[in-house]
Every structure is written in structure tokens, then in C-alpha cells.
Design an enzyme around this catalytic site. Sequence first.
Site, PDB file in Angstrom:
ATOM      1  N   SER A   1      -9.697  50.089  -4.983  1.00  0.00           N
ATOM      2  CA  SER A   1      -8.301  50.375  -4.718  1.00  0.00           C
ATOM      3  C   SER A   1      -8.005  51.739  -5.331  1.00  0.00           C
ATOM      4  O   SER A   1      -8.246  51.961  -6.515  1.00  0.00           O
ATOM      5  CB  SER A   1      -7.432  49.292  -5.353  1.00  0.00           C
ATOM      6  OG  SER A   1      -6.111  49.784  -5.459  1.00  0.00           O
TER       7      SER A   1
ATOM      8  N   ASP B   1      -2.350  47.553   5.251  1.00  0.00           N
ATOM      9  CA  ASP B   1      -1.241  46.733   4.722  1.00  0.00           C
ATOM     10  C   ASP B   1       0.107  47.160   5.281  1.00  0.00           C
ATOM     11  O   ASP B   1       0.862  46.350   5.818  1.00  0.00           O
ATOM     12  CB  ASP B   1      -1.149  46.859   3.189  1.00  0.00           C
ATOM     13  CG  ASP B   1      -2.231  46.067   2.478  1.00  0.00           C
ATOM     14  OD1 ASP B   1      -2.898  45.243   3.140  1.00  0.00           O
ATOM     15  OD2 ASP B   1      -2.413  46.288   1.269  1.00  0.00           O
TER      16      ASP B   1
ATOM     17  N   ARG C   1       6.041  57.307  -8.425  1.00  0.00           N
ATOM     18  CA  ARG C   1       6.924  56.262  -7.874  1.00  0.00           C
ATOM     19  C   ARG C   1       8.408  56.635  -7.915  1.00  0.00           C
ATOM     20  O   ARG C   1       9.123  56.427  -6.930  1.00  0.00           O
ATOM     21  CB  ARG C   1       6.679  54.918  -8.565  1.00  0.00           C
ATOM     22  CG  ARG C   1       5.552  54.033  -7.986  1.00  0.00           C
ATOM     23  CD  ARG C   1       4.580  54.712  -7.138  1.00  0.00           C
ATOM     24  NE  ARG C   1       3.519  53.889  -6.586  1.00  0.00           N
ATOM     25  CZ  ARG C   1       2.275  54.317  -6.433  1.00  0.00           C
ATOM     26  NH1 ARG C   1       1.921  55.519  -6.819  1.00  0.00           N
ATOM     27  NH2 ARG C   1       1.377  53.540  -5.857  1.00  0.00           N
TER      28      ARG C   1
ATOM     29  N   ASP D   1       3.076  48.937  -9.991  1.00  0.00           N
ATOM     30  CA  ASP D   1       3.808  49.772  -9.043  1.00  0.00           C
ATOM     31  C   ASP D   1       4.981  49.048  -8.379  1.00  0.00           C
ATOM     32  O   ASP D   1       6.014  49.650  -8.104  1.00  0.00           O
ATOM     33  CB  ASP D   1       2.847  50.361  -8.003  1.00  0.00           C
ATOM     34  CG  ASP D   1       1.970  51.440  -8.628  1.00  0.00           C
ATOM     35  OD1 ASP D   1       2.467  52.149  -9.533  1.00  0.00           O
ATOM     36  OD2 ASP D   1       0.806  51.572  -8.229  1.00  0.00           O
TER      37      ASP D   1
HETATM   38  N1  ARG Z   1      -3.018  51.391 -13.519  1.00  0.00           N
HETATM   39  C1  ARG Z   1      -2.377  52.557 -13.063  1.00  0.00           C
HETATM   40  C2  ARG Z   1      -0.888  52.432 -13.191  1.00  0.00           C
HETATM   41  O1  ARG Z   1      -0.408  51.348 -13.294  1.00  0.00           O
HETATM   42  C3  ARG Z   1      -2.789  52.956 -11.675  1.00  0.00           C
HETATM   43  C4  ARG Z   1      -2.392  52.061 -10.537  1.00  0.00           C
HETATM   44  C5  ARG Z   1      -2.901  52.646  -9.293  1.00  0.00           C
HETATM   45  N2  ARG Z   1      -2.855  51.832  -8.141  1.00  0.00           N
HETATM   46  C6  ARG Z   1      -3.934  51.614  -7.372  1.00  0.00           C
HETATM   47  N3  ARG Z   1      -3.745  51.095  -6.230  1.00  0.00           N
HETATM   48  N4  ARG Z   1      -5.133  51.966  -7.712  1.00  0.00           N
HETATM   49  O2  ARG Z   1      -0.184  53.386 -13.210  1.00  0.00           O
END
Ligand code: ARG
Length: 420
Positions: free
Chosen positions: A183, A21, A102, A131
Site C-alpha cells: 500500500s 477502490d 490530507r 487517514d
Molecule cells: N503511516 C503513515 C501515516 O499515517 C502513512 C500512511 C500512508 N498510507 C498508505 N496507504 N500507505 O501518516
Amino acid sequence: MSAAAASTKERVVLAYSGGLDTSVMVKWLQLERDLDVIAICANVGQDAEDLEWVKQKALDMDAIYSDAVDLRKPYASRILKKAVQANALYENTYPLLSALSRPMIAKYLVDYAHKHGARYIAHGCTGKGNDQVRFETCIHALDPEIEIIAPVREWDLLTREQEMAWASEHNVPVPTTAAKPYSIDDNLWGRAIECGVLEDPWNEPPADIWTMTVDPKDAPDEPEYLTIGFERGVPVSVNGERMKYLPLIIKVNEICGKHGFGRIDMVENRLVGIKSHECYECPASLALIRVHQALEQLCLDRDTQHFKHQIDQRWATLVYDGLWFSQLKEALDAFVESTQEFVTGEVRAKLYKGSLTVVGRRSDYAIYDYGLATYSEGDTFDRASSHGFIELHSLQSKTWSRKQGPGARRAAEGHDFEQF
Ligand code: ARG
């Protein structure tokens, strides 16, 4: 003169991972947006490819500048330190690994944007997740003037096949390995796994999703003790050995992972209104929070401990929602910090086949008082004083009963009756 210095184009800082990506994005931003790209790859302790190689990959695609920056130390000492002090568990379960990384990355993206005179920051988050909200909210809290570009929300490369085709047309190196079935986001604080068969929440997570923890049934047959020392709510030692926080986290991940501790399987409420089935493995984060809570039980008084529990939950939700840099979060930080002054001591836990059980705790500042607690020799508690205490504590129950409650009804009706 270098190409970068000669260019009059506007600049964008891209949060670059080296994956398909964000690699496509390096070119897409150049071609579709006519921008010079600064590709920044942040190391927050993920299990990534060699980051120097990732950086070179961006330069090979004509990024004007690229850097692989090791954020693990500041991530541990500025962010994960607070996460333990606040016992940060979203919905009482998830240690927030993605949400905590983040703000760290956002801070560095903004710094790079300032250093390189970039007006834009771009990221590779999908349009359905948390995110994107976190990156953009953190970036805008740090610099409200920066503009965000989220190519995944705009471009029409909807499938991996379309992306691969676009990539090979535009000389973006395409991955030779098959698409991963999940993912994944990971860093020092654990690993998040979603998508694929996990999208049906009735499906038990397949064994191959786990990499930081062994299957508890294959864990050692002998339990192992783990002692964590704390100073002011911050972990400072493992089994008596003083350690900096970063190597400490790495070590606790290793020890707990070996015993199969730290797996989570939950349905979680995303900020954007979607419920999602998420699996996490969080050996160190869960272990450190558990033992920290055990030490707080010893060192905080009842009111503070109860009130802090509510604050901890609010703190976790704020961080989940991308509000790390916010007025309320800073105010709660100050509260949390002030409660940690005497959270100093040691906690001993026993790891065994997927479980972690606290089996000991001690502190020079413990509010726990043996003399008050004991039922044996050495009891210092004045039992006689309980009488007066209960007299007053139950006074309102007595007066209510006589006027309106069971006492009043018995007087009126002349018999006992069902009260529940
Ligand atoms: N659901 C979790 C959060 O919002 C993890 C997100 C992780 N991202 C991923 N690409 N698996 O903090």
C-alpha cells in the site's frame, strides 16, 4: 439541459484517485446511496497516472462532474513551508507526508462541496488507518454540517477479488495489471510504503519498495555538496540559485535521492491504537528539516531552541492526529512563526552513499559569536566572570550537601561512602 442540471438527487464529493477502490465507489455511491457523484482528483505531487485521463474515467462512469486539481503549489507554500519551520517529524522520525497532504485535500473537497451544493463527502480510506481520521476531522473542522461517507467501512467487498467482480458486473473498468504488493501513498514530501512482507517487522524491506532513492551502495562514489538558503525559516535557494518552493522541493528530492539519502524503516504508533511497520523515503523532506535545524542551532538562543523542540514535537503529533485545523495548532503556528524571524542564512551539507552530513552554516543573524567561542587570539569572553557565576550556580548544591547530602553524612559518620 445537462443530466446534472436535470437531476434532483443529492450530491456527494468523492476524493477520487482513479484506482480500483475509488472507481468502484463512483458507481457504489450512485447505486447504493442514490447520489450524484462529483469526483475530485487532487494532485499533491504523487507519481500518478495522467490525471486528465483519471478525470475522464470518472465522467465515463457517469460522475456528474469531475476535476483534476493541481494542489502542488499551495501544498508547498502553505503546508510544507510550515512543516520545515516546525521541523515536523512524528516520533522524531517520520516527516508526516500523508498527514500533511490530507488537510490540503480536505480543504478542496469542502470547497467543491460548497460550490456544487453537496451535503456529503466520501473518501476511500480504510477503517484501520490514520487517514480516515485526518480527512474526517479536517472536513468537520472546516464545515461541521457536512456528512461523511466512508464506503470501505460499510460495504462487504472485503477482498480485491470481490471488488473486481463487483466492478465488472457494474461496468467499472478493472485494472489489467496485477495487484500491487504494497500500500503506497506518495506526494512531494515523500513516499509511504506498507503491507505485504513489511507486515513482519523482522523482514528487511525488499529492494523493490524504493523508487525515489537509489540503493546507497549504488550511489555515486564521489560526495556532492548541497547548499540550501533560508529566509525566515523558509528554503529559498539551492546551491546559490533562487527558486520557488515547489521546484526547490522537486530538485532536492532529485539530488538527495541520487545519493540514496532519505530511507526510513520504523515501527510507528498509529492514532487508532495499532503499531505498524512503515517504510518511507523522504529525500527532500528529511534533508530540508535537517539543514533547517542546523540553521536554528546558529540563530536561536538556547531557551528558545530548547522550548521550540518541545513545541515542534507537539505540532507534529497534532498534525499526525488530523488536527491541522485546530485551536492549539493555530496557536503553535504563531509561536513557530515568531521564532523564525532571524532564521535566515545558508547551510551546506555533504551527501554521500545514503548519508547527509551538515558541514557548514552561516547567517548574518547568527547568535554564534566567534569572539566568545574562540580559544585562540581574539577571545572576548571575560573568564573572570565565570567565577561568580559558578559560585551562585553551585550555592544550592553546597547548602544541600551541608544539611542533608554527602557533607552532612560525612560529618555524622566521619568517613566517605558510596554516593552514586
Ligand atoms: N503511516 C503513515 C501515516 O499515517 C502513512 C500512511 C500512508 N498510507 C498508505 N496507504 N500507505 O501518516
